[in-house]
Design a protein around this motif. Structure first.
Motif, PDB file in Angstrom:
ATOM      1  N   UNK A  38      -5.617  -9.204  12.559  1.00  0.00           N
ATOM      2  CA  UNK A  38      -5.576  -7.817  12.097  1.00  0.00           C
ATOM      3  C   UNK A  38      -4.258  -7.488  11.401  1.00  0.00           C
ATOM      4  N   UNK A  39      -3.182  -8.160  11.776  1.00  0.00           N
ATOM      5  CA  UNK A  39      -1.875  -7.873  11.197  1.00  0.00           C
ATOM      6  C   UNK A  39      -1.679  -8.507   9.827  1.00  0.00           C
ATOM      7  N   UNK A  40      -2.545  -9.420   9.431  1.00  0.00           N
ATOM      8  CA  UNK A  40      -2.400 -10.096   8.150  1.00  0.00           C
ATOM      9  C   UNK A  40      -3.264  -9.402   7.098  1.00  0.00           C
ATOM     10  N   UNK A  41      -2.623  -8.811   6.091  1.00  0.00           N
ATOM     11  CA  UNK A  41      -3.430  -8.165   5.045  1.00  0.00           C
ATOM     12  C   UNK A  41      -4.200  -9.206   4.241  1.00  0.00           C
ATOM     13  N   UNK A  42      -5.338  -8.834   3.702  1.00  0.00           N
ATOM     14  CA  UNK A  42      -6.084  -9.758   2.853  1.00  0.00           C
ATOM     15  C   UNK A  42      -5.264 -10.128   1.611  1.00  0.00           C
ATOM     16  N   UNK A  43      -5.624 -11.238   1.012  1.00  0.00           N
ATOM     17  CA  UNK A  43      -4.896 -11.722  -0.166  1.00  0.00           C
ATOM     18  C   UNK A  43      -4.874 -10.669  -1.272  1.00  0.00           C
ATOM     19  N   UNK A  44      -5.963  -9.926  -1.438  1.00  0.00           N
ATOM     20  CA  UNK A  44      -6.012  -8.915  -2.510  1.00  0.00           C
ATOM     21  C   UNK A  44      -4.972  -7.817  -2.277  1.00  0.00           C
ATOM     22  N   UNK A  45      -4.771  -7.421  -1.017  1.00  0.00           N
ATOM     23  CA  UNK A  45      -3.768  -6.393  -0.705  1.00  0.00           C
ATOM     24  C   UNK A  45      -2.369  -6.954  -0.921  1.00  0.00           C
ATOM     25  N   UNK A  46      -2.144  -8.178  -0.479  1.00  0.00           N
ATOM     26  CA  UNK A  46      -0.823  -8.800  -0.681  1.00  0.00           C
ATOM     27  C   UNK A  46      -0.509  -8.934  -2.171  1.00  0.00           C
ATOM     28  N   UNK A  47      -1.514  -9.356  -2.968  1.00  0.00           N
ATOM     29  CA  UNK A  47      -1.307  -9.510  -4.412  1.00  0.00           C
ATOM     30  C   UNK A  47      -0.984  -8.170  -5.074  1.00  0.00           C
ATOM     31  N   UNK A  48      -1.749  -7.133  -4.693  1.00  0.00           N
ATOM     32  CA  UNK A  48      -1.507  -5.812  -5.256  1.00  0.00           C
ATOM     33  C   UNK A  48      -0.086  -5.344  -4.919  1.00  0.00           C
ATOM     34  N   UNK A  49       0.283  -5.463  -3.653  1.00  0.00           N
ATOM     35  CA  UNK A  49       1.610  -4.992  -3.228  1.00  0.00           C
ATOM     36  C   UNK A  49       2.720  -5.749  -3.943  1.00  0.00           C
ATOM     37  N   UNK A  50       2.561  -7.041  -4.072  1.00  0.00           N
ATOM     38  CA  UNK A  50       3.590  -7.839  -4.761  1.00  0.00           C
ATOM     39  C   UNK A  50       3.688  -7.438  -6.231  1.00  0.00           C
ATOM     40  N   UNK A  51       2.530  -7.303  -6.896  1.00  0.00           N
ATOM     41  CA  UNK A  51       2.506  -6.966  -8.321  1.00  0.00           C
ATOM     42  C   UNK A  51       3.064  -5.568  -8.592  1.00  0.00           C
ATOM     43  N   UNK A  52       2.753  -4.594  -7.698  1.00  0.00           N
ATOM     44  CA  UNK A  52       3.165  -3.215  -7.911  1.00  0.00           C
ATOM     45  C   UNK A  52       4.487  -2.856  -7.242  1.00  0.00           C
ATOM     46  N   UNK A  53       5.072  -3.787  -6.506  1.00  0.00           N
ATOM     47  CA  UNK A  53       6.356  -3.527  -5.853  1.00  0.00           C
ATOM     48  C   UNK A  53       6.237  -2.746  -4.553  1.00  0.00           C
ATOM     49  N   UNK A  54       5.039  -2.694  -3.975  1.00  0.00           N
ATOM     50  CA  UNK A  54       4.843  -2.013  -2.694  1.00  0.00           C
ATOM     51  C   UNK A  54       5.292  -2.930  -1.573  1.00  0.00           C
ATOM     52  N   UNK A  55       5.685  -2.344  -0.434  1.00  0.00           N
ATOM     53  CA  UNK A  55       6.169  -3.176   0.669  1.00  0.00           C
ATOM     54  C   UNK A  55       5.518  -2.803   1.996  1.00  0.00           C
ATOM     55  N   UNK A  56       5.642  -3.698   2.955  1.00  0.00           N
ATOM     56  CA  UNK A  56       5.201  -3.517   4.337  1.00  0.00           C
ATOM     57  C   UNK A  56       3.758  -3.046   4.492  1.00  0.00           C
TER      58      UNK A  56
END
Length: 84
Positions: A38-56
């Motif tokens: 549950x603590x691991x975001x899906x790859x799509x969320x991680x990719x979005x956050x990395x690309x858009x500069x979002x964190x945590x």
């Protein structure tokens, strides 16, 4: 169906051994470490956050939230079919 047939069918379905067997099978199918999954975001969320500069990224009530750049409060990650 006759009342007797319905009663017998319900008794068979609701037998404690059968219920235990069904629950045991369900539990065995669940991930061993639910919190880690549950603590691991899906790859799509991680990719979005990395690309858009979002964190945590974090799971809150079934939705992923993260901090946009320069934000002091997290907001829901946009629900898109694919972030990639």
């Amino acid at each position: 169906m006759q009342t007797e047939e319905v009663t017998k069918l319900l008794q068979e379905i609701l037998r404690p051994q059968r219920i235990f067997r069904i629950m045991h099978t369900f539990i065995e199918q669940q991930p061993a470490d639910k919190e880690a999954v549950a603590d691991q975001p899906p790859q799509s969320v991680r990719s979005f956050c990395k690309r858009e500069g979002w964190s945590e990224p974090q799971l809150v009530n079934g939705a992923w939230w993260a901090y946009p750049p320069n934000a002091v409060m997290p907001i829901p990650v946009p629900a898109l079919k694919s972030f990639d």
